[in-house]
Design a protein around this motif. Structure first.
Motif, PDB file in Angstrom:
ATOM      1  N   UNK A 184      13.594 -26.050  -5.496  1.00 18.55           N
ATOM      2  CA  UNK A 184      12.496 -26.731  -6.199  1.00 18.55           C
ATOM      3  C   UNK A 184      13.041 -27.854  -7.071  1.00 18.55           C
ATOM      4  N   UNK A 185      14.150 -27.617  -7.748  1.00 15.97           N
ATOM      5  CA  UNK A 185      14.758 -28.662  -8.582  1.00 15.97           C
ATOM      6  C   UNK A 185      15.180 -29.853  -7.734  1.00 15.97           C
ATOM      7  N   UNK A 186      15.755 -29.585  -6.556  1.00 16.04           N
ATOM      8  CA  UNK A 186      16.158 -30.669  -5.656  1.00 16.04           C
ATOM      9  C   UNK A 186      14.940 -31.472  -5.205  1.00 16.04           C
ATOM     10  N   UNK A 187      13.878 -30.763  -4.850  1.00 13.28           N
ATOM     11  CA  UNK A 187      12.653 -31.455  -4.441  1.00 13.28           C
ATOM     12  C   UNK A 187      12.068 -32.283  -5.576  1.00 13.28           C
ATOM     13  N   UNK A 188      12.113 -31.753  -6.788  1.00 13.27           N
ATOM     14  CA  UNK A 188      11.586 -32.492  -7.938  1.00 13.27           C
ATOM     15  C   UNK A 188      12.395 -33.756  -8.208  1.00 13.27           C
ATOM     16  N   UNK A 191      18.429 -13.283  -6.874  1.00 12.08           N
ATOM     17  CA  UNK A 191      19.229 -14.288  -6.167  1.00 12.08           C
ATOM     18  C   UNK A 191      18.332 -15.180  -5.316  1.00 12.08           C
ATOM     19  N   UNK A 192      17.347 -14.566  -4.650  1.00  9.93           N
ATOM     20  CA  UNK A 192      16.426 -15.367  -3.841  1.00  9.93           C
ATOM     21  C   UNK A 192      15.596 -16.298  -4.737  1.00  9.93           C
ATOM     22  N   UNK A 193      15.153 -15.794  -5.867  1.00 10.09           N
ATOM     23  CA  UNK A 193      14.398 -16.635  -6.802  1.00 10.09           C
ATOM     24  C   UNK A 193      15.252 -17.792  -7.322  1.00 10.09           C
ATOM     25  N   UNK A 194      16.525 -17.523  -7.618  1.00  8.30           N
ATOM     26  CA  UNK A 194      17.414 -18.586  -8.092  1.00  8.30           C
ATOM     27  C   UNK A 194      17.619 -19.647  -7.021  1.00  8.30           C
ATOM     28  N   UNK A 195      17.776 -19.232  -5.756  1.00  8.91           N
ATOM     29  CA  UNK A 195      17.945 -20.232  -4.687  1.00  8.91           C
ATOM     30  C   UNK A 195      16.655 -21.031  -4.492  1.00  8.91           C
ATOM     31  N   UNK A 196      15.517 -20.336  -4.592  1.00  9.82           N
ATOM     32  CA  UNK A 196      14.236 -21.046  -4.495  1.00  9.82           C
ATOM     33  C   UNK A 196      14.084 -22.045  -5.641  1.00  9.82           C
ATOM     34  N   UNK A 197      14.496 -21.653  -6.836  1.00  7.92           N
ATOM     35  CA  UNK A 197      14.416 -22.539  -7.991  1.00  7.92           C
ATOM     36  C   UNK A 197      15.331 -23.748  -7.816  1.00  7.92           C
ATOM     37  N   UNK A 198      16.516 -23.528  -7.249  1.00  8.05           N
ATOM     38  CA  UNK A 198      17.427 -24.654  -6.999  1.00  8.05           C
ATOM     39  C   UNK A 198      16.810 -25.616  -5.989  1.00  8.05           C
TER      40      UNK A 198
END
Length: 114
Positions: free
Chosen positions: A42-46, A33-40
């Motif tokens: 990262x996607x926003x930053x990208x 869950x933490x990895x998924x939130x981090x990935x989200x």
């Protein structure tokens, strides 16, 4: 799972049956869950970076156009400088003018003496 070789010093079955039926770490779901939130995030930053890059591309295109215009103007100035007389030409013009002026002055002085 007989083809799996354990690391030296590790027990063969570490808290599980070894049949691959479930996670050995009970914190796995929290970590995912933490990895998924981090990935989200990262996607926003990208996406933000993508918009910034598009803006920079427009700015660079504008700068490229301005540089091309300045290059053309500087090229025109170079042709104008090439059309100017050289140093030797200017010296020849000055000395010729002095010689003609001196000749006219000498002629006038001789003509007026009579």
């Amino acid at each position: 799972m007989n083809n799996v070789v354990p690391f030296p010093g590790e027990p063969r079955n570490k808290g599980g049956s070894g049949d691959g039926g479930g996670p050995e770490d009970p914190m796995l779901e929290q970590r995912v869950a933490r990895l998924e939130s981090d990935l989200a995030e990262i996607k926003t930053l990208l996406k933000g970076l993508s918009n910034d890059i598009k803006g920079l591309v427009e700015v660079f295109a504008d700068v490229k156009g301005r540089l091309a215009k300045m290059d053309g103007e500087l090229s025109g100035i170079g042709h104008r400088f090439a059309a100017l007389p050289s140093t030797w030409t200017m010296l020849a013009i000055v000395f010729t003018t002095w010689a003609l002026g001196s000749g006219i002055l000498i002629f006038a002085m001789n003509f007026l003496k009579r």
